[in-house]
Write an enzyme that holds these catalytic residues in place. Structure first.
Site, PDB file in Angstrom:
ATOM      1  N   ASN A  55       0.811  -1.222   0.000  1.00 45.34           N
ATOM      2  CA  ASN A  55       0.000   0.000   0.000  1.00 45.34           C
ATOM      3  C   ASN A  55       0.845   1.274   0.000  1.00 45.34           C
ATOM      4  O   ASN A  55       0.316   2.380   0.122  1.00 45.34           O
ATOM      5  CB  ASN A  55      -0.948   0.023   1.196  1.00 45.34           C
ATOM      6  CG  ASN A  55      -0.226   0.134   2.532  1.00 45.34           C
ATOM      7  OD1 ASN A  55       0.971  -0.140   2.623  1.00 45.34           O
ATOM      8  ND2 ASN A  55      -0.954   0.497   3.576  1.00 45.34           N
ATOM      9  N   TYR A  56       2.170   1.145  -0.140  1.00 47.41           N
ATOM     10  CA  TYR A  56       3.038   2.330  -0.152  1.00 47.41           C
ATOM     11  C   TYR A  56       3.062   2.955  -1.533  1.00 47.41           C
ATOM     12  O   TYR A  56       3.361   2.290  -2.502  1.00 47.41           O
ATOM     13  CB  TYR A  56       4.461   1.966   0.251  1.00 47.41           C
ATOM     14  CG  TYR A  56       4.655   1.551   1.690  1.00 47.41           C
ATOM     15  CD1 TYR A  56       3.708   1.806   2.677  1.00 47.41           C
ATOM     16  CD2 TYR A  56       5.808   0.879   2.060  1.00 47.41           C
ATOM     17  CE1 TYR A  56       3.912   1.404   3.987  1.00 47.41           C
ATOM     18  CE2 TYR A  56       6.021   0.480   3.374  1.00 47.41           C
ATOM     19  CZ  TYR A  56       5.070   0.739   4.330  1.00 47.41           C
ATOM     20  OH  TYR A  56       5.277   0.346   5.624  1.00 47.41           O
ATOM     21  N   ALA A  57       2.847   4.253  -1.695  1.00 47.44           N
ATOM     22  CA  ALA A  57       2.353   5.144  -0.648  1.00 47.44           C
ATOM     23  C   ALA A  57       1.039   5.755  -1.161  1.00 47.44           C
ATOM     24  O   ALA A  57       1.035   6.811  -1.760  1.00 47.44           O
ATOM     25  CB  ALA A  57       3.366   6.228  -0.341  1.00 47.44           C
TER      26      ALA A  57
END
Length: 327
Positions: A55-57
């Site tokens: 999930n970055y970023a």
């Protein structure tokens, strides 16, 4: 560079650098050219442990994340990197739709674990993930299903080692018990926010829809002492620069009476060693009786070099005693 072993399975156990480099903002805030230069410097200095998440970023550009994994995949291919560098990633916190809503995560349903781990393999350009964490705990899915699905990834050869991040310790122990009872692979690495300053117990840690997680505590320390086979990675050990920058206040988490005593001890060791406060904190973590692998970020080569130099800083017994005794 110093190194330590992670993992318990002799066939999967890996030697990694005592300092890990976080790639959270690579591909968004830190553009590719600068990120590649930082990664190259880290590896040239003997660094072999990288950390990211699926999930970055997402919060930077309002996406679902993945930019960091994709950049690391391009860097691997361009540099011919194979298994000499261990890359850890995480799943569970990717938003279900594009946006900045931290309370709309994918969670840890079995189909999500399988689909997200496959996406991470594609992003990183690998057939097997070196280390895969459950990014946070999600109690809307039966833990038995989570444990069995993560274990299946190890059994089918698409993940080498498992990790758990931001879990209550009683949930960690339940995970371990479920895995042991079914003779399944379990987590071998845990990741929490941890630093020299102690956090207030009444301030939330990392928040999900199921509650607050992520703060390192005395209770968790006792759990890890009882499980010496586990490896602890500490994220945000330098408090985003708060130890060395007046424009970065500590904030509510460390607003309590004990902080002053800890900072006084820290500054005394800084004076004695001539090192920076950041370097003393990292050395304290790496060389403690409960060894910790600090996970540092860097947006410049200068920041990275400061952290790398901390690996070679050895505190005396008196300096360590002074730091430990401060309350």
């Amino acid at each position: 560079m110093k190194y330590r072993k992670i993992g318990t399975n002799p066939e999967q156990r890996r030697e990694v650098s005592a300092l890990a480099l976080g790639a959270m903002l690579f591909g968004t805030v830190v553009e590719e050219e600068r990120a590649f230069a930082i990664l190259d410097r880290f590896v040239a200095a003997g660094g072999t442990f990288l950390d990211t998440a699926n999930n970055y970023a997402f919060w930077i550009n309002g996406t679902q994340g993945g930019e960091s994994e994709v950049l690391l995949g391009r860097w691997r291919r361009s540099r011919g990197i194979t298994d000499e560098v261990v890359i850890a990633t995480k799943l569970g916190g990717r938003p279900k739709t594009s946006g900045r809503d931290v309370f709309n995560p994918e969670g840890l349903a079995p189909h999500v674990i399988r689909e997200s781990s496959a996406r991470s393999r594609r992003n990183l350009g690998v057939d097997r993930l070196d280390l895969l964490y459950a990014h946070a705990d999600f109690m809307d899915t039966p833990q038995k299903d989570i444990v069995e699905t993560f274990a299946s990834l190890v059994r089918d050869g698409t993940v080498a080692m498992l990790g758990a991040s931001n879990h209550w310790s009683w949930r960690l122990e339940r995970w371990r018990s479920l895995a042991d009872a079914a003779d399944l692979p379990s987590y071998e690495v845990v990741q929490y926010h941890h630093t020299y300053l102690r956090a207030r117990g009444d301030v939330p840690g990392r928040r999900t829809k199921d509650g607050d997680f992520g703060l390192f505590s005395a209770e968790l320390m006792t759990y890890l002492r009882d499980r010496p086979d586990l490896t602890l990675l500490a994220y945000s050990p330098l408090l985003s620069g708060a130890y060395v920058r007046e424009d970065r206040p500590l904030g509510e988490l460390h607003d309590h009476a004990g902080t002053k005593a800890r900072l006084t001890a820290l500054h005394e060791v800084v004076r004695e060693t001539g090192a920076t406060a950041n370097q003393v904190v990292l050395s304290w973590m790496i060389g403690g009786d409960l060894p910790v692998i600090p996970l540092v970020g860097a947006s410049s080569l200068a920041q990275l070099d400061e952290s790398l130099e901390a690996v070679d800083l050895t505190l005396t017994a008196d300096q360590r005693a002074l730091l430990d005794a401060a309350h």
